[in-house]
Design a protein around this motif. Structure first.
Motif, short mmCIF file in Angstrom:
data_model
loop_
_atom_site.label_atom_id
_atom_site.label_comp_id
_atom_site.label_asym_id
_atom_site.label_seq_id
_atom_site.Cartn_x
_atom_site.Cartn_y
_atom_site.Cartn_z
N HIS A 213 14.00 -7.57 21.44
CA HIS A 213 15.14 -7.83 20.74
C HIS A 213 16.06 -8.18 21.35
O HIS A 213 17.42 -8.28 20.95
CB HIS A 213 15.41 -6.57 19.93
N TYR A 311 12.07 -3.73 28.14
CA TYR A 311 12.35 -2.26 27.35
C TYR A 311 13.24 -1.40 28.10
O TYR A 311 14.19 -0.66 27.35
CB TYR A 311 11.13 -1.52 27.08
N TRP B 21 14.73 6.27 13.54
CA TRP B 21 15.74 5.48 13.99
C TRP B 21 15.59 3.93 14.83
O TRP B 21 16.27 3.11 14.28
CB TRP B 21 16.57 6.52 15.25
N LEU B 22 14.69 4.19 15.33
CA LEU B 22 14.05 2.84 15.77
C LEU B 22 13.96 1.70 14.78
O LEU B 22 14.40 0.59 14.79
CB LEU B 22 13.14 2.77 16.95
N HIS B 25 16.93 0.62 13.21
CA HIS B 25 17.73 -0.31 13.67
C HIS B 25 16.97 -1.81 14.27
O HIS B 25 17.32 -2.38 15.08
CB HIS B 25 18.40 0.22 14.88
N GLN B 26 15.90 -2.04 13.48
CA GLN B 26 15.12 -3.11 13.75
C GLN B 26 14.45 -3.23 15.07
O GLN B 26 14.41 -4.54 15.54
CB GLN B 26 15.86 -4.73 13.17
N ILE B 27 14.29 -2.16 15.64
CA ILE B 27 13.82 -2.36 16.98
C ILE B 27 12.16 -2.18 16.85
O ILE B 27 11.76 -1.02 16.61
CB ILE B 27 14.47 -1.32 18.01
N ILE B 28 11.50 -3.09 16.89
CA ILE B 28 10.13 -3.02 16.52
C ILE B 28 9.34 -3.55 17.61
O ILE B 28 9.19 -4.71 17.80
CB ILE B 28 9.72 -3.92 15.22
N PRO B 29 9.29 -2.77 18.44
CA PRO B 29 8.60 -3.53 19.89
C PRO B 29 7.29 -4.10 20.03
O PRO B 29 7.74 -5.30 20.12
CB PRO B 29 8.57 -2.12 20.87
#
Ligand code: SF4
Lengths: 330, 165
Positions: A213, A311, B21-22, B25-29
């Motif tokens: 991101h 990361y 939470w992730l 927060h659009q944290i989609i690894p």
């Protein structure tokens, strides 16, 4: 696992329905969309918007290189993993000079420690590198005390200068003497290899950034001007010594690339296609090499390690875990 | 407040608060992760009478009309191991349907185990859903992600490399 596709010949890239193919002198070649992460273009290529649209949808990046093998730029499909939260954090850490310096210092520290590791390895194999290592260590001690990014960049430049001097001792090959670091275009064979390898590294890191991101336009060591990608340059610093430089040592010492693999043209030296391919093969092999990762508890490839580094940076920006750069164990 | 509470978040809520939470927060690894499903945050309810199916986020729910004109929402699950998680998720769907003016009953099917469990939106279970929604909102509104704590699920989680890097 998705793989990069390299194109050296001249021709056209097409989209036909939901497939991609390359049409060159030697006929058509299909490019499997599902298995392709990026397309590295070295030849003279023409393409159209339909093609770019499809590439975008398939989340494939195009990286372009010029005649000499330097990176020109990328077609980076509109960011597909958007997190407003992460972009704000990334910008916040850039704008705050203290925070920015902290991250920039970690990048230089990572580069320094990996450089030192490479030198130590050759020192242990009997190369006379004591003076260079001593000088580099003194400079390394200064990293944490720098008060701005310019000062930090100057130290990094000095470290690199000493480091490149060591190449002559490491390689001991008069066909590949370092002389002086020259870019655009490089003046000697060794510089050609360094520039070529670094170009590959920048694109590899950029491709990994694309899967996170992070916005590649916001770098910390290399200033951001929003016109070009800089975060990948930052992160590349850490990996160049252990990936690119080791590939250079391999291709030279194993005679995979020799003096006559270079052509001189009006503007400078260039690597023949055969040699570029040979270099790439070694480079891709290196990226696939796995090492044991302690906290993950399994083996990860160097390419994966680059992603993990990103990361870690994300977690630093999220104020979860202070960022420490990857340092090779050997 | 980052986003509406969705079925995916309810599902995560049962697994790991950090994941909630992730995701929010659009944290989609890791899109290449074989187990990744939860990234697909398709959040429209399409109610199609003819196909008798509700497409709800990443879950397809079989839908049957019963005699009394009430809807029966059935969800088929592979194993009853995660029954609590499946129940809460189904309750969440029933609650959302109720908000859109549709009264429905729910049923969980475990065909492999020949088991059925009725799920009803009673005032009690509605409270349960509402409090889950509230807690999910609280998690989302936290400044930082809940700290990483290793749990057995991490092994199969798309966030594994992110959390462990
Ligand atoms: S890896 Fe573990 S801690 Fe991290 S989100 Fe997944 S389940 Fe939660």
């Amino acid at each position: 696992m998705k793989k990069p596709v390299y194109i050296f010949s001249d021709g056209e890239l097409h989209r036909k329905d939901n497939t991609l193919y390359f049409e060159g002198e030697n006929g058509r070649k299909f490019i499997p969309v599902e298995n392709t992460s990026e397309i590295m273009i070295f030849g003279e290529i023409s393409l159209n918007k339909r093609f770019l649209e499809f590439i975008s949808q398939s989340e494939i990046i195009l990286h372009f290189f010029n005649h000499y093998g330097y990176y020109i730029g990328s077609f980076y499909p509109r960011e597909h993993l958007n997190s407003g939260y992460m972009i704000l954090k990334q910008a916040e850490n850039y704008i705050d000079e203290k925070k920015r310096l902290f991250i920039a210092q970690r990048f230089v520290e990572g580069a320094y420690r990996n450089i030192r590791q490479v030198l130590k390895y050759y020192q242990n194999r009997g190369k006379n590198l004591d003076d260079i290592i001593y000088a580099i260590e003194r400079l390394g001690d200064l990293i944490a005390g720098t008060s701005d990014v310019n000062e930090l960049m100057a130290i990094e430049g000095n470290i690199r200068e000493y480091y490149y001097k060591s190449f002559d001792e490491i390689l001991g090959n008069s066909d590949f003497e370092f002389d002086v670091r020259s870019k655009r275009p490089p003046k000697n064979s060794l510089n050609v290899l360094i520039s070529f390898g670094n170009s590959l590294m920048y694109t590899t890191v950029l491709s990994e950034v694309y899967k996170t991101h992070l916005d590649p336009r916001i770098g910390y060591l290399h200033s951001t001007n929003f016109r070009r990608f800089t975060l990948n340059l930052d992160v590349s610093e850490i990996f160049k010594p252990i990936i690119v430089d080791r590939v250079i040592f391999t291709v030279v010492s194993k005679n995979i690339i020799k003096k006559d693999d270079f052509d001189q043209d009006a503007e400078g030296l260039l690597l023949k296609d055969r040699a570029k391919m040979a270099f790439i093969e070694e480079y891709e092999n290196k990226l696939k090499t796995t090492i044991n990762h302690r906290s993950l508890g399994n083996n990860v490839s160097y390419r994966r390690l680059i992603r993990l580094e990103l990361y870690k940076l994300e977690k630093h920006l999220m104020e979860e875990q202070e960022y420490t750069p990857f340092v090779a164990q050997w | 407040m980052y986003e509406e509470v969705t079925g995916s978040l309810v599902q995560s809520y049962n697994i790991c608060k950090r994941q909630v939470w992730l995701m929010a927060h659009q944290i989609i690894p890791d899109q290449e992760h074989p187990y990744i499903e939860m990234g697909r945050l398709i959040d429209d309810i399409s109610y199609d009478r003819d196909r008798k199916k509700i497409n709800f986020e990443n879950v397809v729910i079989d839908l049957v009309r019963n005699d009394n004109g009430n809807l029966l929402v059935g969800e088929i699950k592979k194993s009853s191991k995660a029954v609590e998680s499946a129940r809460l998720q189904l309750l969440f769907y029933l609650y959302k349907l109720k908000q859109s003016g549709i009264d429905a009953k729910g049923q969980l099917f475990f065909p492999d185990e020949r088991k059925k469990i009725d799920v009803r939106l009673t005032s009690e279970s509605e409270m349960e859903v509402v409090s889950a929604i509230n807690e999910i909102r609280d998690i989302i509104n936290m400044d930082k992600a809940p700290a990483f704590k290793k749990i057995p699920y991490c092994k199969n989680c798309g966030y594994k490399e992110f959390c462990l890097s």
